[in-house]
Motif scaffolding. Structure first.
Motif, PDB file in Angstrom:
ATOM      1  N   HIS A 230      11.754 -30.638  -9.546  1.00  0.00           N
ATOM      2  CA  HIS A 230      13.009 -30.896  -9.579  1.00  0.00           C
ATOM      3  C   HIS A 230      13.901 -29.915  -9.817  1.00  0.00           C
ATOM      4  N   ARG A 231      13.794 -29.286 -11.171  1.00  0.00           N
ATOM      5  CA  ARG A 231      14.314 -28.378 -11.766  1.00  0.00           C
ATOM      6  C   ARG A 231      14.461 -27.127 -10.972  1.00  0.00           C
ATOM      7  N   SER A 232      13.417 -26.714 -10.190  1.00  0.00           N
ATOM      8  CA  SER A 232      13.622 -25.408  -9.648  1.00  0.00           C
ATOM      9  C   SER A 232      14.234 -25.666  -8.358  1.00  0.00           C
ATOM     10  N   LEU A 233      13.977 -26.802  -7.678  1.00  0.00           N
ATOM     11  CA  LEU A 233      14.859 -27.093  -6.485  1.00  0.00           C
ATOM     12  C   LEU A 233      16.506 -27.105  -6.764  1.00  0.00           C
ATOM     13  N   ALA A 234      16.671 -27.595  -8.025  1.00  0.00           N
ATOM     14  CA  ALA A 234      18.322 -27.800  -8.170  1.00  0.00           C
ATOM     15  C   ALA A 234      18.837 -26.456  -8.567  1.00  0.00           C
ATOM     16  N   ARG A 235      18.099 -25.549  -9.208  1.00  0.00           N
ATOM     17  CA  ARG A 235      18.458 -24.218  -9.632  1.00  0.00           C
ATOM     18  C   ARG A 235      18.267 -23.057  -8.945  1.00  0.00           C
ATOM     19  N   THR A 236      17.302 -23.066  -8.164  1.00  0.00           N
ATOM     20  CA  THR A 236      16.941 -21.931  -7.378  1.00  0.00           C
ATOM     21  C   THR A 236      16.277 -22.423  -6.027  1.00  0.00           C
ATOM     22  N   PRO A 237      17.204 -22.882  -5.297  1.00  0.00           N
ATOM     23  CA  PRO A 237      16.648 -23.675  -4.079  1.00  0.00           C
ATOM     24  C   PRO A 237      16.247 -22.527  -2.878  1.00  0.00           C
ATOM     25  N   SER A 238      15.353 -21.560  -3.066  1.00  0.00           N
ATOM     26  CA  SER A 238      14.934 -20.758  -2.123  1.00  0.00           C
ATOM     27  C   SER A 238      13.789 -21.028  -1.502  1.00  0.00           C
ATOM     28  N   ALA A 239      13.603 -20.200  -0.183  1.00  0.00           N
ATOM     29  CA  ALA A 239      12.356 -20.693   0.743  1.00  0.00           C
ATOM     30  C   ALA A 239      11.213 -20.503   0.021  1.00  0.00           C
ATOM     31  N   ALA A 240      10.973 -19.461  -1.200  1.00  0.00           N
ATOM     32  CA  ALA A 240       9.794 -19.558  -1.746  1.00  0.00           C
ATOM     33  C   ALA A 240       9.637 -20.649  -2.871  1.00  0.00           C
ATOM     34  N   THR A 241      10.542 -21.282  -3.113  1.00  0.00           N
ATOM     35  CA  THR A 241      10.499 -22.536  -4.233  1.00  0.00           C
ATOM     36  C   THR A 241       9.887 -23.491  -3.316  1.00  0.00           C
ATOM     37  N   ILE A 242      10.767 -23.740  -2.215  1.00  0.00           N
ATOM     38  CA  ILE A 242      10.701 -25.144  -1.333  1.00  0.00           C
ATOM     39  C   ILE A 242       9.005 -24.936  -0.848  1.00  0.00           C
ATOM     40  N   ALA A 243       8.672 -23.573  -0.570  1.00  0.00           N
ATOM     41  CA  ALA A 243       7.090 -23.290  -0.111  1.00  0.00           C
ATOM     42  C   ALA A 243       6.504 -23.707  -1.190  1.00  0.00           C
ATOM     43  N   THR A 244       6.588 -23.332  -2.513  1.00  0.00           N
ATOM     44  CA  THR A 244       5.743 -23.649  -3.723  1.00  0.00           C
ATOM     45  C   THR A 244       5.429 -24.999  -3.943  1.00  0.00           C
ATOM     46  N   VAL A 245       6.732 -25.676  -3.763  1.00  0.00           N
ATOM     47  CA  VAL A 245       6.587 -27.083  -4.062  1.00  0.00           C
ATOM     48  C   VAL A 245       6.180 -27.941  -3.230  1.00  0.00           C
ATOM     49  N   ALA A 246       6.399 -27.524  -1.924  1.00  0.00           N
ATOM     50  CA  ALA A 246       5.553 -28.297  -0.766  1.00  0.00           C
ATOM     51  C   ALA A 246       4.173 -28.116  -0.948  1.00  0.00           C
ATOM     52  N   ARG A 247       3.703 -27.053  -1.189  1.00  0.00           N
ATOM     53  CA  ARG A 247       2.170 -26.713  -1.241  1.00  0.00           C
ATOM     54  C   ARG A 247       1.788 -27.668  -2.448  1.00  0.00           C
ATOM     55  N   GLY A 248       2.352 -27.869  -3.491  1.00  0.00           N
ATOM     56  CA  GLY A 248       1.933 -28.376  -4.587  1.00  0.00           C
ATOM     57  C   GLY A 248       1.978 -29.782  -4.227  1.00  0.00           C
ATOM     58  N   GLN A 249       2.811 -30.328  -3.676  1.00  0.00           N
ATOM     59  CA  GLN A 249       2.919 -31.937  -3.260  1.00  0.00           C
ATOM     60  C   GLN A 249       1.994 -32.195  -2.174  1.00  0.00           C
ATOM     61  N   ALA A 250       1.372 -31.223  -1.344  1.00  0.00           N
ATOM     62  CA  ALA A 250       0.166 -31.351  -0.259  1.00  0.00           C
ATOM     63  C   ALA A 250      -1.011 -31.355  -1.080  1.00  0.00           C
ATOM     64  N   MET A 251      -1.102 -30.638  -2.095  1.00  0.00           N
ATOM     65  CA  MET A 251      -2.241 -30.595  -2.874  1.00  0.00           C
ATOM     66  C   MET A 251      -2.478 -31.808  -3.621  1.00  0.00           C
ATOM     67  N   THR A 252      -1.452 -32.430  -4.187  1.00  0.00           N
ATOM     68  CA  THR A 252      -1.585 -33.725  -5.031  1.00  0.00           C
ATOM     69  C   THR A 252      -1.941 -34.914  -4.041  1.00  0.00           C
ATOM     70  N   ALA A 253      -1.217 -34.965  -2.814  1.00  0.00           N
ATOM     71  CA  ALA A 253      -1.566 -35.920  -1.857  1.00  0.00           C
ATOM     72  C   ALA A 253      -2.855 -35.905  -1.412  1.00  0.00           C
ATOM     73  N   ARG A 254      -3.392 -34.815  -1.395  1.00  0.00           N
ATOM     74  CA  ARG A 254      -5.015 -34.639  -1.189  1.00  0.00           C
ATOM     75  C   ARG A 254      -5.730 -35.162  -2.048  1.00  0.00           C
ATOM     76  N   CYS A 255      -5.623 -34.838  -3.241  1.00  0.00           N
ATOM     77  CA  CYS A 255      -6.307 -35.336  -4.398  1.00  0.00           C
ATOM     78  C   CYS A 255      -6.315 -36.542  -4.571  1.00  0.00           C
ATOM     79  N   VAL A 256      -5.152 -37.196  -4.548  1.00  0.00           N
ATOM     80  CA  VAL A 256      -5.154 -38.779  -4.615  1.00  0.00           C
ATOM     81  C   VAL A 256      -5.768 -39.663  -3.508  1.00  0.00           C
ATOM     82  N   GLN A 257      -6.075 -38.940  -2.332  1.00  0.00           N
ATOM     83  CA  GLN A 257      -6.466 -39.508  -1.382  1.00  0.00           C
ATOM     84  C   GLN A 257      -8.047 -39.204  -1.482  1.00  0.00           C
TER      85      GLN A 257
END
Length: 484
Positions: A230-257
């Motif tokens: 959330h801090r990164s998206l608020a302070r540096t909302p770049s395509a690289a930041t969004i890509a990293t955050v989205a990959r992290g969320q995809a990984m956590t969703a797969r983990c809990v599945q």
């Protein structure tokens, strides 16, 4: 490090190995200059780690000269780059920077907690040192191959450009200099590959493993990741930041599945509810975040791929915490194995935490892409991306999309605000992700009435991995062990 990193040395080296393997799937000729600028730093950090590993003080027992030879090749390449001013000053590659930082952190842990030498190493410690050396060498081997692939593609693209139009000698100097760098990289790769040989699996097989930390470590990692995202998206909302955050969320969703599947198969979660509702909802969430990450990855290059260090660090710890629960070597662990590592009676709390975090992140990204006013990308990269099918432009739009760019931005490789077709594609993907997370949240509500309650919690903090042998003598401090 800006935050305390709880990973063990074994986990740090595994992360470095995984990052270098990822380069093989994500390097282009355009990455070559940044990779060459950073490659020497990776080798230097690996050499420092190698020297920090415990060794026998017995006369005649040497550390081995392979790392010294590799370090000499990297230093020679660096001197040549300085002398010939190629690839010259410019951005470094953040992926290789993270690998170098990981090696350095592992060396610091060893310097603080492990003796540099001993009259004779115990059999267990000798096995761990051998595993650490092999993991380090394998990471360098894969890294050198990835850099060589990028440099080779870069040289071929320069050859093709020279054949099509007259280029200045300054523009074509990368051909002979790239070929020289490529020959040195191939020598480096052959030497590192000869060390690894066919001994990788054998060397890692006897590696010490610390006790599993259970769900507590995963929940702590999720909390740290959520804050950093959330801090990164608020302070540096770049395509690289969004890509990293989205990959992290995809990984956590797969983990809990995977964890919810294990809970359903071991009686800790109602199997009918999981199969009918939760499994598909988590799968769709993973796919939505993965697609969003791919779109943003297409808009980044070496000059725009940098993200905040705390996001790198929390992402790495989240990967390590997830990996130790759901993986068994290179494959997913069996449900019964996962149940032995974690209190699956608490899986509902983990699922709720991941879905809540994912929904908040998806909403933040949707708001960022709604206008796209804070998002920039290299003009040429946007033009190339817009012509890919993933962005959904029709044949006619792909032919005319070049008219949306200023010619000077394309010629000089400058960054520009997102063009409307690109922004709209990101906005649609963001909305789809919000909808997928909302559906997952609805499906997770059914867990409240189906989780088993009243059972005695299963202790996980003292559950050791199969084959774990307690270390003789004084134990290393937390995070200092070579294992896991």
């Amino acid at each position: 490090m800006s935050v305390r990193d709880p990973r063990s040395i074994g986990e740090l080296l595994l992360q470095a190995d995984i990052t270098t393997r990822g380069l093989l799937f994500d390097v282009t000729g355009d990455d070559a200059p940044a990779l060459l600028r950073t490659f020497g730093e990776v080798v230097e950090s690996a050499a420092e780690l190698w020297r920090a590993l415990p060794t026998s003080a017995t006369p005649g027992v040497a550390r081995g000269g392979v790392m010294s030879q590799l370090e000499a090749i990297a230093k020679g390449m660096h001197r040549t780059q300085l002398r010939r001013n190629w690839p010259g000053a410019g951005p470094t590659d953040p992926r290789l920077v993270s690998v170098a930082r990981t090696f350095t952190h592992a060396a610091d842990l060893l310097a603080r907690h492990a003796p540099p030498s001993a009259p004779a190493l115990s059999a267990r410690l000798e096995t761990e040192v051998s595993a650490a050396q092999m993991r380090t060498m394998h990471a360098l081997y894969v890294c050198s191959h990835a850099v060589a692939v990028s440099v080779g593609e870069h040289v071929r693209s320069l050859h093709a450009a020279t054949a099509m139009k007259n280029l200045s000698s300054r523009a074509t100097r990368g051909i002979p200099r790239g070929q020289e760098a490529l020959s040195r990289l191939m020598a480096f790769e052959q030497l590192a590959g000869a060390y690894v040989g066919s001994r990788l699996v054998t060397a890692l097989g006897g590696q010490h493993a610390d006790p599993y930390a259970g769900l507590d470590r995963l929940m702590d990692a999720l909390a740290g990741w959520d804050l950093a995202a959330h801090r990164s998206l608020a302070r540096t909302p770049s395509a690289a930041t969004i890509a990293t955050v989205a990959r992290g969320q995809a990984m956590t969703a797969r983990c809990v599945q995977v964890m919810a599947h294990a809970a359903a198969r071991t009686g800790q979660l109602d199997a009918h509810t999981y199969d009918r509702r939760l499994a598909s909802a988590l799968e769709h969430s993973t796919q939505a975040f993965s697609r969003l990450a791919r779109l943003c990855d297409a808009l980044t290059d070496a000059s725009t791929r940098k993200i905040k260090p705390d996001l790198w660090e929390t992402d790495a710890e989240l990967q390590a915490a997830s990996r130790e629960l759901i993986h068994d070597g290179t494959t997913l662990a069996a449900p019964e194995v996962i149940a032995g590592r974690a209190e699956l009676s608490r899986v509902g709390l983990v699922v709720a935490s991941v879905i809540t975090s994912g929904l908040e992140v998806a909403t933040a990204v949707r708001d960022i892409t709604a206008t796209g006013s804070r998002l920039y990308a290299p003009a040429q990269l946007m033009l190339n991306a817009a012509r890919q099918e993933i962005f959904g432009l029709g044949p006619g739009e792909r032919e005319t999309v070049g008219n949306l760019f200023a010619p000077r931005d394309l010629q000089l490789g400058r960054s520009a605000p997102l063009i409307e077709p690109i922004r709209e594609a990101l906005a649609r993907a963001s909305v789809d992700t919000v909808e997928a997370m909302s559906a997952a949240s609805s499906a997770a509500c059914a867990l409240g009435s189906t989780l088993r309650v009243g059972d005695e919690p299963t202790a996980t903090h003292d559950v050791s991995r199969p084959g774990h042998v307690p270390a003789p003598g004084k134990a290393l401090a937390p995070g200092a062990g070579l294992g896991r």
